[in-house]
Design a protein around this motif. Structure first.
Motif, PDB file in Angstrom:
ATOM      1  N   ILE A 138      30.997  -8.602  45.381  1.00 11.73           N
ATOM      2  CA  ILE A 138      30.571  -9.382  46.468  1.00 11.73           C
ATOM      3  C   ILE A 138      31.277 -10.746  46.568  1.00 11.73           C
ATOM      4  N   ALA A 151      24.095 -15.859  47.606  1.00 14.80           N
ATOM      5  CA  ALA A 151      25.042 -14.931  47.014  1.00 14.80           C
ATOM      6  C   ALA A 151      24.137 -14.393  45.703  1.00 14.80           C
ATOM      7  N   ALA A 155      23.477 -10.305  45.416  1.00 14.05           N
ATOM      8  CA  ALA A 155      23.952  -9.609  44.063  1.00 14.05           C
ATOM      9  C   ALA A 155      23.058  -8.859  43.259  1.00 14.05           C
ATOM     10  N   LEU A 159      24.967  -5.776  43.584  1.00 14.40           N
ATOM     11  CA  LEU A 159      26.223  -5.634  42.690  1.00 14.40           C
ATOM     12  C   LEU A 159      25.873  -4.738  41.427  1.00 14.40           C
ATOM     13  N   LEU A 165      31.146 -11.306  41.384  1.00 11.58           N
ATOM     14  CA  LEU A 165      30.688 -12.096  42.511  1.00 11.58           C
ATOM     15  C   LEU A 165      31.439 -13.292  42.730  1.00 11.58           C
ATOM     16  N   ASN A 217      28.689  -9.907  36.475  1.00  9.93           N
ATOM     17  CA  ASN A 217      27.370  -9.524  36.506  1.00  9.93           C
ATOM     18  C   ASN A 217      27.132  -8.883  34.873  1.00  9.93           C
TER      19      ASN A 217
END
Ligand SMILES: C[S@@+](CC[C@H](N)C(=O)[O-])C[C@H]1O[C@@H](n2cnc3c(N)ncnc32)[C@H](O)[C@@H]1O
Length: 217
Positions: A138, A151, A155, A159, A165, A217
């Motif tokens: 992302i 964000a 995510a 994500l 990210l 992540n």
């Protein structure tokens, strides 16, 4: 001089960056086109693209592999999106933009490139594009005071585990009273609880008061 591949799909000659044009003969923002080794390369200008600025400033983590799936928030007319599209030739870029004025250009760009899905939507209201699949990356460039929150919410929704990210932080949009590096630190701390911070790249001299924060992540 010959092109040196610095990341898969990203080339350098001297200080200049290039990607291989997916739509030969077509420019997106007035960039130079160069023919070499039977291919057409498009110059990727760090003054016009924060991702290019970060590469020029020695970014180490570059998750835009050939088949990557990307959710790009704040696509504007598609300057950076077009280069990501050149790089991720077998992937897909879901490009979110809420301004009707610039969205028109993004739509035109998508007509010439099969891997861009332009979506006119507010990144704060991701329910509108809930059908988008899980992504590997992302990239966030919305220049809003609550950018990191936007964000993180996207995510959490899109994500994949182990995904990357990237947030382009514009300190002046977040807090004009604080020094840029304090704002970068503050935004980094917001992410630290849930993500592994990989790097923070200051984008000067290409973009004043901007940094690119990369987390896993
Ligand atoms: C700095 S520009 C992006 C430049 C672009 N990333 C590039 O490199 O070519 C920020 C863009 O984010 C868009 N934007 C701001 N807030 C948004 C939101 N909540 N949802 C979707 N787009 C947003 C703006 O309309 C603007 O086009």
């Amino acid at each position: 001089m010959t092109m040196k591949e610095v990341f898969p799909g990203v080339f350098k000659v001297g200080k200049k960056l290039y990607t291989v044009n997916m739509a030969p003969g077509k420019k997106v923002y007035g960039e130079k086109l160069v023919r070499q080794q039977g291919k057409e390369f498009r110059e990727w200008t760090p003054e016009r693209s924060k991702l290019a600025a970060a590469i020029s400033n020695n970014l180490r983590h570059f998750p835009f592999v050939k088949d990557a799936k990307i959710l790009y928030l704040g696509a504007s007319t598609g300057t950076t999106v077009s280069h990501v599209s050149d790089i991720c030739t077998e992937g897909i870029v879901y490009a979110i933009e809420f301004s009707e004025r610039v969205f028109h250009s993004l739509l035109e760009l998508a007509k010439t490139r099969k891997n861009i899905v332009p979506l006119m939507a507010d990144a704060r209201k991701f329910e509108r594009y809930q059908w988008v699949e899980e992504v590997d990356v992302i990239f966030v460039d919305v220049a809003q005071p609550d950018e990191t929150y936007i964000a993180m919410r996207n995510a959490a929704e899109f994500l994949k585990k182990g995904g990357i990210l990237m947030i382009s932080i514009k300190s002046q949009s977040i807090d004009v009273t604080k020094k840029s590096r304090h704002v970068y630190e503050q935004e980094k701390q917001k992410l630290e609880k849930d993500y592994e911070i990989l790097e923070l790249i200051d984008l000067e001299p290409f973009e004043k008061n901007h940094a690119l924060l990369t987390a896993k992540n």
